[in-house]
Design an enzyme around this catalytic site. Sequence first.
Site, PDB file in Angstrom:
ATOM      1  N   HIS A  92       0.828  -1.353   0.042  1.00  0.00           N
ATOM      2  CA  HIS A  92       0.042  -0.024  -0.076  1.00  0.00           C
ATOM      3  C   HIS A  92       0.794   1.300   0.017  1.00  0.00           C
ATOM      4  O   HIS A  92       0.275   2.410  -0.422  1.00  0.00           O
ATOM      5  CB  HIS A  92      -0.906   0.089   1.113  1.00  0.00           C
ATOM      6  N   ASP A 115       0.296  -7.634   1.158  1.00  0.00           N
ATOM      7  CA  ASP A 115       0.726  -6.279   1.401  1.00  0.00           C
ATOM      8  C   ASP A 115       2.290  -6.292   1.599  1.00  0.00           C
ATOM      9  O   ASP A 115       2.681  -5.418   2.265  1.00  0.00           O
ATOM     10  CB  ASP A 115      -0.060  -5.789   2.697  1.00  0.00           C
ATOM     11  N   SER A 122       4.845   2.173   7.820  1.00  0.00           N
ATOM     12  CA  SER A 122       4.273   1.200   6.997  1.00  0.00           C
ATOM     13  C   SER A 122       5.544   0.687   6.216  1.00  0.00           C
ATOM     14  O   SER A 122       6.237   1.556   5.448  1.00  0.00           O
ATOM     15  CB  SER A 122       3.330   1.474   6.237  1.00  0.00           C
TER      16      SER A 122
END
Length: 439
Positions: free
Chosen positions: A182, A213, A292
């Site tokens: 993402h 992911d 992230s």
Amino acid sequence: MTDGWDWRQPGVGGAPAGHPTAGHPPAGGPATPQDSGHAGSPWWSDALADPWRDPHAPAAVVLPAAPVVGSEPEPVVDPDAPGRPRLQQLLLIPLVTALLAGALGGALGYAFAIRGGAGATVLGAVPGAAPTLAQRPPESLAGVAERVLPSVVTVRVAGLGGTSEGSGFIASADGHVITNDHVVAGGTGKASVIFNDGSSASATVVGQDAESDIAVIKVSRTGLRPVEFGDSDALAVGDPVLAMGSPLSLANTVTAGIVSALDRTMHAGEPGGPTRYYAAIQTDAAVNHGNSGGPLVDAAGRVIGVNSTIKSLVAEGQEAGNIGLAFAIPINQAKRITQDIIGTGKARRTVIGAQVGGPGSGTNGAGVRLATVEPSGPAAGAGLRAGDVILKLNGRPMTEPTDLIALVRKYAPGSVVTVEYRRGSTRQNASVTLAADAK
């Protein structure tokens, strides 16, 4: 003029008659007081010739002694003349010197102290020896952070909606970097990487897997320092961990926490996009937007997870922040997918060969009911049928359909797992060899 008697006759009150000097001055002239050596004395050498002398008084004539040939006069010391210093003088000189030096040193020290500000109130006690923890041995959290941070990077990807920013870490010396899907999703395939020392380099997206992911980018630089990988299957709840990355664009940030839970089912995704499934490592280490793709590191400095998502209490559309619930993709799964992407450009997806029903599936949370079973799939090969209720997979209880999907994808294709299931009123066990989906 006489009084009828000669008071100067020899032998009376003077020298005996016939003495060579009696009544006669010595040769060479009359004697003087200086000759006798008795200056100012009433008796001098010619006293016998004094007309007023009492003839009955005793007389004494003092004549100077003849000098002794060859003798020298006794030396006379002048008390005012300079001489050898006494002991008191020798001791006094260094004493005075020391006093003067001490006074000068004190004055200079005071002047320097005032000029340097040391004349103010002294705060705190005298510092003691640094504690062992403050010495930062390699196994301390500070030592681990110092060792791992050079391998952590900031990832920036330009897209139609602007620039996406996240974190990543170096997986190989030739420039492969692991991050989240993402972070690079929606980009043009071009990215840039900022290293720990502030330098930057361009990068390209090698491949990505939306459902797990995980994404891999390649930096145009060699000789990089890759991280050391740990074993996420060996983790235990309570193990200390560090989260590293660039939360809110604050590069080189390190936060600490523990493993709060294991195999926490995560399924997320944007509306209309793919749904991500993974059995996550839960941690209370502070993780925020920008973390992230960054590494979750154990106490030995080994990467055991990829920070991916957080839980928050904010309302829809508001900026989420850390509340102590963060989740990371296990590194064993992330490493396997990375190798697939580098080798083939895409990741394999692990499957059990069965479809599950809706939430609960009529089991009241006690297991997951199989809706269909593929005839030639792994589940069918182990003897499972549609309608069977999966209770546990490798000892992990199943309560929701997403639990089975996430946990199956944790394992590599070809792994053998133990499935406990219920058929009717009986409980049975089966060994299932998981397979890769041919997508």
